[in-house]
Structures are given as C-alpha cells and as structure tokens.
Design a protein around this motif. Sequence first.
Motif, PDB file in Angstrom:
ATOM      1  N   VAL A 108     -32.909 -17.283 -26.936  1.00 17.99           N
ATOM      2  CA  VAL A 108     -33.093 -17.123 -25.490  1.00 17.99           C
ATOM      3  C   VAL A 108     -32.013 -16.231 -24.910  1.00 17.99           C
ATOM      4  N   TRP A 109     -30.774 -16.465 -25.315  1.00 19.52           N
ATOM      5  CA  TRP A 109     -29.641 -15.762 -24.714  1.00 19.52           C
ATOM      6  C   TRP A 109     -29.539 -14.313 -25.173  1.00 19.52           C
ATOM      7  N   PHE A 110     -29.823 -14.063 -26.462  1.00 18.69           N
ATOM      8  CA  PHE A 110     -29.602 -12.724 -26.999  1.00 18.69           C
ATOM      9  C   PHE A 110     -30.891 -11.946 -27.254  1.00 18.69           C
ATOM     10  N   GLY A 111     -32.036 -12.582 -27.097  1.00 21.61           N
ATOM     11  CA  GLY A 111     -33.294 -11.909 -27.383  1.00 21.61           C
ATOM     12  C   GLY A 111     -34.245 -11.894 -26.207  1.00 21.61           C
ATOM     13  N   GLU A 112     -35.443 -11.413 -26.454  1.00 25.03           N
ATOM     14  CA  GLU A 112     -36.473 -11.366 -25.433  1.00 25.03           C
ATOM     15  C   GLU A 112     -37.252 -12.675 -25.416  1.00 25.03           C
ATOM     16  N   ARG A 113     -38.104 -12.825 -24.407  1.00 25.52           N
ATOM     17  CA  ARG A 113     -38.856 -14.065 -24.233  1.00 25.52           C
ATOM     18  C   ARG A 113     -39.803 -14.317 -25.406  1.00 25.52           C
ATOM     19  N   GLY A 163     -33.978 -23.005 -21.173  1.00 24.68           N
ATOM     20  CA  GLY A 163     -32.955 -22.000 -21.457  1.00 24.68           C
ATOM     21  C   GLY A 163     -33.257 -20.674 -20.791  1.00 24.68           C
ATOM     22  N   THR A 164     -34.531 -20.288 -20.777  1.00 28.01           N
ATOM     23  CA  THR A 164     -34.926 -19.034 -20.122  1.00 28.01           C
ATOM     24  C   THR A 164     -34.682 -19.096 -18.621  1.00 28.01           C
ATOM     25  N   GLN A 194     -31.284 -17.593 -13.907  1.00 22.14           N
ATOM     26  CA  GLN A 194     -30.428 -17.969 -12.790  1.00 22.14           C
ATOM     27  C   GLN A 194     -29.033 -17.371 -12.939  1.00 22.14           C
ATOM     28  N   LEU A 195     -28.500 -17.405 -14.161  1.00 21.54           N
ATOM     29  CA  LEU A 195     -27.172 -16.828 -14.395  1.00 21.54           C
ATOM     30  C   LEU A 195     -27.186 -15.319 -14.198  1.00 21.54           C
ATOM     31  N   GLU A 196     -28.253 -14.656 -14.655  1.00 24.63           N
ATOM     32  CA  GLU A 196     -28.362 -13.210 -14.459  1.00 24.63           C
ATOM     33  C   GLU A 196     -28.486 -12.871 -12.986  1.00 24.63           C
ATOM     34  N   LEU A 217     -27.315 -14.697 -10.505  1.00 27.02           N
ATOM     35  CA  LEU A 217     -25.997 -14.933  -9.905  1.00 27.02           C
ATOM     36  C   LEU A 217     -25.054 -13.786 -10.199  1.00 27.02           C
ATOM     37  N   GLU A 218     -25.058 -13.307 -11.437  1.00 32.28           N
ATOM     38  CA  GLU A 218     -24.194 -12.183 -11.814  1.00 32.28           C
ATOM     39  C   GLU A 218     -24.577 -10.922 -11.047  1.00 32.28           C
ATOM     40  N   ARG A 219     -25.884 -10.682 -10.906  1.00 33.12           N
ATOM     41  CA  ARG A 219     -26.344  -9.511 -10.173  1.00 33.12           C
ATOM     42  C   ARG A 219     -25.978  -9.610  -8.695  1.00 33.12           C
ATOM     43  N   THR A 220     -26.103 -10.807  -8.138  1.00 34.10           N
ATOM     44  CA  THR A 220     -25.737 -11.012  -6.738  1.00 34.10           C
ATOM     45  C   THR A 220     -24.248 -10.760  -6.520  1.00 34.10           C
ATOM     46  N   GLN A 221     -23.419 -11.297  -7.422  1.00 35.70           N
ATOM     47  CA  GLN A 221     -21.980 -11.072  -7.302  1.00 35.70           C
ATOM     48  C   GLN A 221     -21.635  -9.597  -7.453  1.00 35.70           C
ATOM     49  N   ARG A 222     -22.344  -8.907  -8.349  1.00 36.15           N
ATOM     50  CA  ARG A 222     -22.089  -7.481  -8.527  1.00 36.15           C
ATOM     51  C   ARG A 222     -22.462  -6.703  -7.270  1.00 36.15           C
ATOM     52  N   LEU A 223     -23.582  -7.072  -6.644  1.00 33.80           N
ATOM     53  CA  LEU A 223     -23.988  -6.414  -5.401  1.00 33.80           C
ATOM     54  C   LEU A 223     -23.001  -6.707  -4.278  1.00 33.80           C
ATOM     55  N   GLU A 224     -22.510  -7.949  -4.225  1.00 33.47           N
ATOM     56  CA  GLU A 224     -21.525  -8.290  -3.199  1.00 33.47           C
ATOM     57  C   GLU A 224     -20.257  -7.469  -3.372  1.00 33.47           C
TER      58      GLU A 224
END
Length: 321
Positions: free
Chosen positions: A34-39, A88-89, A94-96, A98-105
């Motif tokens: 899940v973490w390192f591959g595609e769905r 896991g997906t 959600q983590l991605e 959150l990371e994208r939101t923080q990057r935009l901020e």
Amino acid sequence: MATALSAFIGYLDYTTGYELNLVVFYSIPILFAVWFGERRISIFIALLCAIFWWWADVKSGHPYLFTWLETYNTAVSLVFFLFVESGGTALKKQLELLERTQRLEREIIRISEYEQQRIGQDLHDGLCQYLAAIGCAASSLRNDLQLKQLPEAAAAGEIAELLKQGVTQSRNLSRGLFPVQMDEAGLESALSELAASSTRLLNIDCEFEAAGRVPIYDYAAATHLYRISQEALNNATRHGKASKVTISLRRDGDTVILCVTDNGKGLPKANGKTDGMGLKIMDYRAHLIDGWLEIGNRPNGGVTVTCSFRQGTIPLGGAQN
C-alpha cells in the motif's frame, strides 16, 4: 519485495502449524505494498496473502469437520486482508492530503513574504527616494523665498517638513514589510532595530541581547523568527501591559533559540489555555520552520515565549527556491 515477504510469512505460517494463527502478520506485506506501490498491486498482494494463508492452513493439516468451514475461514481471511488494504490506502491518502496541504500552506506563506519583501523594497528604493527628492526641492525653494523675504517661504517650509515626515513614515512602512535583510546577520540587526523602535514608539524599556554571533542561513526562517518576536512583543504590551521586554537570541549547537520575556500580567490562570489568535499564529510560524514553541508564565510575573529550531548549512534564501 511484498510478494517475497508474503511467501515468507506463508512458509512461517506453515512451519508453525495450524495451532498458531499468524493471520495478523500478513498485514505487513499488504501495508508495505500500500505504502510503496499502486492500488492494484496492494489488492493483488492481499489476494496473494489469502492464497498463502489457505495453502499454509491446508498443508499444516488443519482438521476441518466440514468442508464449508475451510471455505468460510479462507473467505474471512480474504475479507480481513482486503479490509487491511482498504484501511491502509485510506490512511495513505489522508497522509498525502495532509502533506500536500502543508506544502501549499508553506508556499502561500512564502509567496506572501516575498510579495511583502518586494513591496517594501519598492517603497524604499522608489517612493522614499522620490519623496526625499521633492523634499530637497521644497527646502531649496524655501531658502530662495527666505532670501527674497517673501511670505510664501513659510508655506514652502511647511511642505518640506511634511515631505520629511512622509519619507520617515514610508521608510518605517518599508521596514515593517521587509524587516530582515538577506544576510547572515540580518535577523540580529532586525531584532535590534525592533527593540529600539519599540522603546521609542511604545514608551517601554525594550532591549535585544545576542549571545555571541548567531548567523541564520535560511532567510524564510529568519523572517518567521522576526514575526514571532514582533507578535510576542505586541502581546506583551497590548494584553500583558508590560513595561519591560527583553528579546534574546542564542545558539546551542545547531539549534537557534529565540526568547522574548516581559514583566507584564502574564497569561490568564483561570483555564491555563493559551489559545489566542496571536499565539496560534506564533505556533503556526514555528511549525513552518520545523521548530517548536513554548509559552509560559514567569515565576516573578510576565510571560516567556521561546521558539527553537534546528538549522543546517542552508544557503541564504534557500527556502525560497
């Protein structure tokens, strides 16, 4: 990698016998996929884990009284593996997000600071110089009129004085928009100027202390530290009614420590919460530079605001690239 890990857990499940259920351990390769591959890969690994679990269960000689029990257990295991994959997906998304939101901020703050810097620089290099030139012309006109003993000399002098005040106000505005110069000593110089101007304009005793040389290699971080100092000073005078504020800057190894202390009323003790907008802004700015903010009352009255962050040898202005 996930396939090999699934096969290894299946073999381990087989060697330990059906008495020891290792179904939970199959979650490891699924979450890895899940973490390192595609769905589609993670779903394939979940199905593969169900097959390995069924193989280990059959080969270890699990005695089923009815055939349908074997089918039922396999189906339950498959549902569990698919549930792990779906959970896991969802967590990964959600983590991605959150990371994208923080990057935009961070990008929004960076652009905002850049625009303030640009406007401040334009004010200093453009409007201030223009007003200063007009002021010089007005002063020259006043002198000429005074030599000719004309009554218009007083009006020309008043215009020159107003233009002088306009230059001062424009420079103060420029300094507020672009407080930190882009060099290693820019923050120290800006904090020293902040303390001096606060003493002069707010009628308080404000001083800046630096324990040796504290170079800041990241311009964005230096600007955030300045804004934190500015907000802490504003809270101390406006809400704490402080008459003395000390801004200190020091370095402990690779950690830069900014501390603002005052002798004001301190934080409210009714609920012990520090959830004012200014405090949230300071905490947010500390978070943007991967630092941490500590706010608390002093034993003898007043508040201490401490912001610390670790910096490496980042080229000056590197955070803006």
